[in-house]
Design a protein around this motif. Sequence first.
Motif, PDB file in Angstrom:
ATOM      1  N   ARG A  62     -25.763  10.509  76.238  1.00  0.00           N
ATOM      2  CA  ARG A  62     -25.362  11.163  74.996  1.00  0.00           C
ATOM      3  C   ARG A  62     -24.910  12.610  75.209  1.00  0.00           C
ATOM      4  O   ARG A  62     -24.298  13.196  74.299  1.00  0.00           O
ATOM      5  N   ARG A  63     -25.204  13.164  76.384  1.00  0.00           N
ATOM      6  CA  ARG A  63     -24.692  14.510  76.668  1.00  0.00           C
ATOM      7  C   ARG A  63     -23.171  14.534  76.653  1.00  0.00           C
ATOM      8  O   ARG A  63     -22.558  15.547  76.338  1.00  0.00           O
ATOM      9  N   LEU A  64     -22.558  13.401  77.000  1.00  0.00           N
ATOM     10  CA  LEU A  64     -21.099  13.332  76.970  1.00  0.00           C
ATOM     11  C   LEU A  64     -20.541  13.500  75.566  1.00  0.00           C
ATOM     12  O   LEU A  64     -19.378  13.914  75.400  1.00  0.00           O
ATOM     13  N   LEU A  65     -21.339  13.182  74.541  1.00  0.00           N
ATOM     14  CA  LEU A  65     -20.862  13.335  73.170  1.00  0.00           C
ATOM     15  C   LEU A  65     -20.471  14.769  72.871  1.00  0.00           C
ATOM     16  O   LEU A  65     -19.559  15.031  72.074  1.00  0.00           O
ATOM     17  N   HIS A  66     -21.144  15.722  73.515  1.00  0.00           N
ATOM     18  CA  HIS A  66     -20.857  17.135  73.276  1.00  0.00           C
ATOM     19  C   HIS A  66     -19.561  17.583  73.936  1.00  0.00           C
ATOM     20  O   HIS A  66     -19.117  18.719  73.721  1.00  0.00           O
ATOM     21  N   TRP A  67     -18.981  16.718  74.773  1.00  0.00           N
ATOM     22  CA  TRP A  67     -17.814  17.106  75.569  1.00  0.00           C
ATOM     23  C   TRP A  67     -16.544  16.356  75.176  1.00  0.00           C
ATOM     24  O   TRP A  67     -15.490  16.581  75.779  1.00  0.00           O
ATOM     25  N   LEU A  68     -16.624  15.497  74.187  1.00  0.00           N
ATOM     26  CA  LEU A  68     -15.443  14.726  73.819  1.00  0.00           C
ATOM     27  C   LEU A  68     -14.361  15.605  73.197  1.00  0.00           C
ATOM     28  O   LEU A  68     -13.162  15.445  73.488  1.00  0.00           O
ATOM     29  N   ASP A  69     -14.755  16.545  72.371  1.00  0.00           N
ATOM     30  CA  ASP A  69     -13.758  17.460  71.800  1.00  0.00           C
ATOM     31  C   ASP A  69     -13.167  18.359  72.881  1.00  0.00           C
ATOM     32  O   ASP A  69     -11.978  18.714  72.821  1.00  0.00           O
ATOM     33  N   TYR A  70     -13.972  18.725  73.848  1.00  0.00           N
ATOM     34  CA  TYR A  70     -13.480  19.500  74.991  1.00  0.00           C
ATOM     35  C   TYR A  70     -12.405  18.716  75.728  1.00  0.00           C
ATOM     36  O   TYR A  70     -11.359  19.265  76.108  1.00  0.00           O
ATOM     37  N   ALA A  71     -12.649  17.416  75.939  1.00  0.00           N
ATOM     38  CA  ALA A  71     -11.658  16.580  76.620  1.00  0.00           C
ATOM     39  C   ALA A  71     -10.354  16.543  75.840  1.00  0.00           C
ATOM     40  O   ALA A  71      -9.258  16.601  76.428  1.00  0.00           O
ATOM     41  N   ILE A  72     -10.455  16.471  74.522  1.00  0.00           N
ATOM     42  CA  ILE A  72      -9.254  16.448  73.694  1.00  0.00           C
ATOM     43  C   ILE A  72      -8.545  17.794  73.736  1.00  0.00           C
ATOM     44  O   ILE A  72      -7.315  17.875  73.860  1.00  0.00           O
ATOM     45  N   GLU A  73      -9.295  18.871  73.644  1.00  0.00           N
ATOM     46  CA  GLU A  73      -8.690  20.210  73.699  1.00  0.00           C
ATOM     47  C   GLU A  73      -8.055  20.481  75.049  1.00  0.00           C
ATOM     48  O   GLU A  73      -7.089  21.246  75.162  1.00  0.00           O
ATOM     49  N   LEU A  74      -8.582  19.853  76.094  1.00  0.00           N
ATOM     50  CA  LEU A  74      -7.962  19.962  77.413  1.00  0.00           C
ATOM     51  C   LEU A  74      -6.597  19.295  77.409  1.00  0.00           C
ATOM     52  O   LEU A  74      -5.700  19.686  78.176  1.00  0.00           O
TER      53      LEU A  74
END
Length: 404
Positions: free
Chosen positions: A34-46
């Motif tokens: 679930r730590r990946l949930l915090h990084w999904l928007d980061y992936a999109i912004e990348l």
Amino acid sequence: MEWVQHAVWWHVYPLGFCGAPIRDPDPAPAPRLRRLLHWLDYAIELGTNGLLLGPVFTASTHGYDTLDHFAIDPRLGDADDFDALIAACRARGLRVVLDGVFSHVGRSHPDLVRVLREGPDAPGAGLFDIDWERREPRVFEGHDGLARLDHRSPAALDYTTRVLTHWLDRGIDGWRLDAAYSVDPAFWHEVLGRTRERHPGAWFLAEVIHGDYVAFAAASGVDAVTQYELWKAIWSSLADRNFYELDWSLQRHREHLRSVGLNTFVGNHDVTRIASTVGEDGALVALAVLLTVGGVPSIYYGDEQGFTGVKEERLGGDDAVRPAFPDEPGELAPWGERLHRAHQDLIGLRRRHPWLHAATTEALTLTNTEYTYRVSDGTDHLDVALTGTDVRVLDADGGTLWHS
């Protein structure tokens, strides 16, 4: 598949990213996935639009020694944690590809242990490649902890098809087939044919390190293979100040693209970080090549922040290139911002020129230390001018679209 033409993967090794213990793991479930949930928007912004995930199934140590292909590794969580990740990705329009290891399993796989104990007539014995004279499994590339499946057997065909279909049913978009090169392409052809009967839109990427990419893809039926030849030429031409190597590889790359999809990359979970190999300036040049040539590119997590790490040939030698990420993007150190911004800019450039997916390249100028190539789809083109430490991308009118 049309969607693949626009794909830019963020490649994540979950056990490392989520801080799971690799050796002497605590078997108690922990919802680290679930730590990946915090990084999904980061992936999109990348600028990426999909996750290419390393192993998530129950395994002994590093994930490539699978013990249960139908269960999430308890170090990462359980099926509910996986479903939450898939749902969150779906809500954001992120595709998901899983890493499947079907060349071999872990030596401690419970079915293998049982079969070795009960003998060749035991139920399920046909799944494994066992030397019954020695009562030992045949192993993968000399690794004693990795026991081969018997890819000549109906049991292996059925088992692999069931695993692929199971997780596609649960919402993933495709598979990376680990060590696919070590398996008879006819095996993959049969397995993928069966799987596509239920999931015709699934995408299959084969790990092929060497050999004839085109012949392997044609015989196996995979959609794409890993482009290790170009990966090597990118970093080696920068490290050795020899752009002739890169030009030669891009000529071959152009020919390969006529017949097979290619996953391009400058970093992954098995190789030394690009910033460690050629420095930060060189990493920017490598990135520009990656995002201006044909193929389906993937960004290995941390490369966009300038992470360093050297792969070593020893126990634990991959740890430096498979690190934990912070809990949230705001905890990243500020020194990675230059490379992060460059990734955003160049991924954005690629997304504005979707024809780059199938574009071909030709050299305009070439010396050991300076190289300009034109990338074109026959209608549109861009020019990319490289030195060992600098890069400039020019539009058809000669205007600068991006420079390092």
